[in-house]
Enzyme design. Sequence first.
Site: not given
Length: 365
Positions: A43, A47, A56, A92, A167
């Site tokens: 990552r 973020r 984003r 992703d 998921y």
Amino acid sequence: MTTDTTGTVARDGDSRPGGPADSPFIRACRRRPVPHTPVWFMRQAGRSLPEYRGIRASVPMLESCRRPELVTEITLQPVRRHGVDAAILFSDIVVPVAAAGIDLDIVPGTGPVVAEPIRTAADVERIRPITRDDVPYVDEAVRQLVVELGDTPLIGFAGAPFTLASYLVEGGPSRTHAKTKALMYGDPELWHALCARLAEVTLAFLRVQIEAGVSAVQLFDSWAGALSEADYRRFVLPHSTAVLSGLAGAGVPRIHFGVGTAELLGAMGEAGADVVGVDWRTPLDVATGRIGPDKAVQGNLDPCVLLAPWPVVEAEVRRILEQGRAAPGHVFNLGHGVLPETDPEVLTRVVALVHELSSRRADQG
């Protein structure tokens, strides 16, 4: 001798000087001598970076993964800022599942949410095979990045069948994976059919990335730590093996990573990866003993340590480098992804420190 898509190395592993295949990262993955311990962060493209948040701000996650120009820019951001030894493709793990026909969205603050969770054999049939034509934006982004990155290797990635299945069965993220386990235990035949289908999708997705030019791939089994070793071997290992062994002839290092997998490290090492990622719970020297002497390791600074004062961060970096010496190859990384509240300057300092300490050691010995 086969031709590498970067034009610098053969896919049989014999490299000529220069290019991504001769980089410290690829050399460490292949358990070869390195001028310094290579470092990248899971990552790292995301973020914690203000430049990422700026891009984003008005673009939904799945859309950003489908726009090659955004993927290229976001992937390059941490390489420019931190000087890491490898880039990882911005994407992703649910991107190929969406391309395979599953109606889902990545909801801010929640994660992937599936409109119609998998419950029956007919639901499994809704997951169709994919080809390059289903993910042309990934192919295009990788080709752009290989040119932009030059000698810096690009890591491709995908989610492992178990984590994707979780998921799809749960309908979204889960702390207990109760519905997943209920299906796994209650209908093993359906479970294996689902995972086999997901393994096919994952393998095809990784092959697209490899053919476009990535220098390594990582298979994320983020939630495998929810299982016992016996259940992992019965319900998960065959499908992860199908993916990783399916790439055996691709000529790029394969990395396998999961969270909370201390008791699974030996089994995960059997799945066919060249490098096993280790989370922060298990010291690298202990992990190496469990994985075996024929695999490199990747890890494993606790992401929360990056929020501590610098002397604490430095001490932990030194400890991990020392423990990593037990492995035949070590790629410095975190034990999971960069936290959003991490100061980017700390990441930059960690890269410099890893390079400095490991270069000094290399010079001495």
